[in-house]
Scaffold this motif. Sequence first.
Motif, PDB file in Angstrom:
ATOM      1  N   ASN A 165      25.300  41.514  28.382  1.00 58.26           N
ATOM      2  CA  ASN A 165      25.362  40.050  28.483  1.00 58.26           C
ATOM      3  C   ASN A 165      26.590  39.591  29.262  1.00 58.26           C
ATOM      4  O   ASN A 165      26.527  38.635  30.042  1.00 58.26           O
ATOM      5  N   GLN A 166      27.727  40.252  29.023  1.00 58.07           N
ATOM      6  CA  GLN A 166      28.933  39.902  29.781  1.00 58.07           C
ATOM      7  C   GLN A 166      28.733  40.189  31.267  1.00 58.07           C
ATOM      8  O   GLN A 166      29.184  39.415  32.127  1.00 58.07           O
ATOM      9  N   GLY A 167      28.064  41.277  31.570  1.00 55.97           N
ATOM     10  CA  GLY A 167      27.778  41.592  32.959  1.00 55.97           C
ATOM     11  C   GLY A 167      26.893  40.542  33.605  1.00 55.97           C
ATOM     12  O   GLY A 167      27.132  40.122  34.742  1.00 55.97           O
ATOM     13  N   LEU A 168      25.879  40.105  32.878  1.00 53.07           N
ATOM     14  CA  LEU A 168      24.972  39.073  33.405  1.00 53.07           C
ATOM     15  C   LEU A 168      25.700  37.749  33.627  1.00 53.07           C
ATOM     16  O   LEU A 168      25.388  37.016  34.572  1.00 53.07           O
ATOM     17  N   ARG A 169      26.671  37.463  32.774  1.00 53.37           N
ATOM     18  CA  ARG A 169      27.413  36.210  32.907  1.00 53.37           C
ATOM     19  C   ARG A 169      28.406  36.239  34.071  1.00 53.37           C
ATOM     20  O   ARG A 169      28.725  35.195  34.645  1.00 53.37           O
ATOM     21  N   ASN A 170      28.881  37.423  34.400  1.00 56.09           N
ATOM     22  CA  ASN A 170      30.000  37.503  35.343  1.00 56.09           C
ATOM     23  C   ASN A 170      29.687  38.180  36.671  1.00 56.09           C
ATOM     24  O   ASN A 170      30.559  38.249  37.536  1.00 56.09           O
ATOM     25  N   VAL A 171      28.477  38.698  36.815  1.00 57.12           N
ATOM     26  CA  VAL A 171      28.092  39.357  38.057  1.00 57.12           C
ATOM     27  C   VAL A 171      26.751  38.786  38.502  1.00 57.12           C
ATOM     28  O   VAL A 171      25.863  38.555  37.675  1.00 57.12           O
ATOM     29  N   HIS A 172      26.594  38.559  39.795  1.00 59.06           N
ATOM     30  CA  HIS A 172      25.326  38.030  40.313  1.00 59.06           C
ATOM     31  C   HIS A 172      24.192  38.965  39.919  1.00 59.06           C
ATOM     32  O   HIS A 172      24.314  40.196  40.025  1.00 59.06           O
ATOM     33  N   ASN A 173      23.066  38.412  39.471  1.00 58.71           N
ATOM     34  CA  ASN A 173      22.011  39.268  38.925  1.00 58.71           C
ATOM     35  C   ASN A 173      21.237  40.051  39.981  1.00 58.71           C
ATOM     36  O   ASN A 173      20.333  40.814  39.637  1.00 58.71           O
ATOM     37  N   ASP A 174      21.573  39.887  41.247  1.00 57.43           N
ATOM     38  CA  ASP A 174      21.000  40.739  42.291  1.00 57.43           C
ATOM     39  C   ASP A 174      21.866  41.968  42.549  1.00 57.43           C
ATOM     40  O   ASP A 174      21.507  42.825  43.352  1.00 57.43           O
ATOM     41  N   THR A 175      23.015  42.023  41.884  1.00 60.50           N
ATOM     42  CA  THR A 175      23.922  43.164  42.054  1.00 60.50           C
ATOM     43  C   THR A 175      23.388  44.356  41.271  1.00 60.50           C
ATOM     44  O   THR A 175      22.713  44.204  40.257  1.00 60.50           O
ATOM     45  N   CYS A 176      23.726  45.560  41.703  1.00 55.53           N
ATOM     46  CA  CYS A 176      23.172  46.757  41.066  1.00 55.53           C
ATOM     47  C   CYS A 176      23.586  46.842  39.600  1.00 55.53           C
ATOM     48  O   CYS A 176      24.665  46.394  39.193  1.00 55.53           O
ATOM     49  N   TYR A 177      22.705  47.444  38.819  1.00 55.86           N
ATOM     50  CA  TYR A 177      22.874  47.513  37.366  1.00 55.86           C
ATOM     51  C   TYR A 177      24.177  48.212  36.945  1.00 55.86           C
ATOM     52  O   TYR A 177      24.860  47.740  36.026  1.00 55.86           O
ATOM     53  N   PRO A 178      24.567  49.340  37.556  1.00 53.48           N
ATOM     54  CA  PRO A 178      25.831  49.963  37.167  1.00 53.48           C
ATOM     55  C   PRO A 178      27.041  49.047  37.335  1.00 53.48           C
ATOM     56  O   PRO A 178      27.956  49.051  36.505  1.00 53.48           O
ATOM     57  N   ALA A 179      27.062  48.246  38.412  1.00 50.43           N
ATOM     58  CA  ALA A 179      28.172  47.302  38.601  1.00 50.43           C
ATOM     59  C   ALA A 179      28.215  46.309  37.465  1.00 50.43           C
ATOM     60  O   ALA A 179      29.272  45.982  36.913  1.00 50.43           O
ATOM     61  N   LEU A 180      27.046  45.821  37.086  1.00 45.95           N
ATOM     62  CA  LEU A 180      26.940  44.860  35.992  1.00 45.95           C
ATOM     63  C   LEU A 180      27.486  45.455  34.683  1.00 45.95           C
ATOM     64  O   LEU A 180      28.216  44.792  33.936  1.00 45.95           O
ATOM     65  N   LEU A 181      27.151  46.722  34.424  1.00 47.84           N
ATOM     66  CA  LEU A 181      27.588  47.361  33.174  1.00 47.84           C
ATOM     67  C   LEU A 181      29.088  47.637  33.160  1.00 47.84           C
ATOM     68  O   LEU A 181      29.769  47.381  32.157  1.00 47.84           O
ATOM     69  N   VAL A 182      29.621  48.164  34.254  1.00 49.11           N
ATOM     70  CA  VAL A 182      31.046  48.489  34.303  1.00 49.11           C
ATOM     71  C   VAL A 182      31.892  47.225  34.152  1.00 49.11           C
ATOM     72  O   VAL A 182      32.844  47.172  33.367  1.00 49.11           O
ATOM     73  N   ILE A 183      31.529  46.200  34.907  1.00 52.41           N
ATOM     74  CA  ILE A 183      32.284  44.942  34.837  1.00 52.41           C
ATOM     75  C   ILE A 183      32.066  44.267  33.493  1.00 52.41           C
ATOM     76  O   ILE A 183      32.998  43.722  32.887  1.00 52.41           O
TER      77      ILE A 183
END
Length: 416
Positions: free
Chosen positions: A52-70
């Motif tokens: 959820n934090q990844g979805l809030r802070n990273v554009h949802n077209d960005t790759c899934y690993p980036a979303l998880l790490v951030i």
Amino acid sequence: MERVIFTEEMKKTHTILVPTMLPIHFKMMVRILRQHGYKAELLENDGRAVINQGLRNVHNDTCYPALLVIGQMIDALESGKYDLDHVALLITQTGGGCRASNYIHLLRKALQKSGYGQIPVISLSFGGLEKNPGFSLTLPMGIQLINAVFLGDLLTQLQNQCLPYEVNKGDTMKKVEDWTARLVDIMGKTKVLAGNKLKQLYREILEDFASIPRRQEERVRVGVVGEIYVKYSPLGNNNLEAFLLSEGAEVVVPGLLGFVLYCVYNTLEDQKLYGGERLKASVYGLVYRYLVSRERDVIELIKEQGVFRPQTWFPETVKLVDGYIGRGVKMGEGWLLTSEILALIEEGVQNVVCTQPFGCLPNHIAGKGMIRSIKEGHPEANIVAVDYDPGASAVNQQNRIKLMLANARPGGGIKA
């Protein structure tokens, strides 16, 4: 947006938070950072809050690993555990055109957006992509980090070959925990491990794991390949290895060393394809020969001990892609992904799960896109591509894997 520099003073006052991917390897790596004078802590927070934090802070077209790490980093910052004026974040950069180089900019943007713009982000890169006065990757540290890769790979490999067959539940993980703690302690006390000392450690580890009572039975072996984060991280792949184990399979995962060698090899290949600095290529050539020589030593020790199966030597893995994909295909995992599938098949692991994160175009090309060609060359191969993204259903993922297992070819369990 101006970059916040990690200063020499911050080395004394700030705690560096490190995102996790491979628990065994990264515990040793964090201890190495501490041994070199940094206050470092491995992040182990996971679950839906991270996504959820990844979805809030990273554009949802960005790759899934980036979303998880951030997402994991922002979730940690908002946990209340840390003094936000005395904390820093560390992230790796390989210098390629994919996530491993560009996350750092996405992370800084996310920090600024969330009101944490004062927090410095440190780049860990053998190529020195960014400089910080308070952080430097020295030669002794680099050697220690490579040692952690070798030792972490060995422990992971032995864990996977023992866990499905152990007579007494818990024996294998006890060995893993004990050895991880011991190696972490050694890493914390010794700046450079001599070659003979390392070989002795390899022998001791092999003998200790060989002492685990195991059932003599055949189990289906299932290889796991894919984008580096979702291949290794339980957070990224919905605990794929635990699921495969619960289904009665033996999991086979290529080691992290393969990706390290892939990055070094690509620099040599670039010099052949495009020209460039010969001195740089010569240095990378020395590093490559050093690493593959050490890898061969480990393989020979495993064969000498005789109980466990070694993985394919990297120079042989490189050759396997001939006729399938060019070695100039090197965005993301590139040709390495194809070669790891082929290496698993050569090792007798005919059943393979290819983990694919949303937004990773190179992975889809060199992974899912190569399955048909691989099957044409290896009709016995049983490969399934599984997608991972914030909205993916774990049940759907598991059902696809169960269908693959229903068609699985036995991979040969431990030999009596």
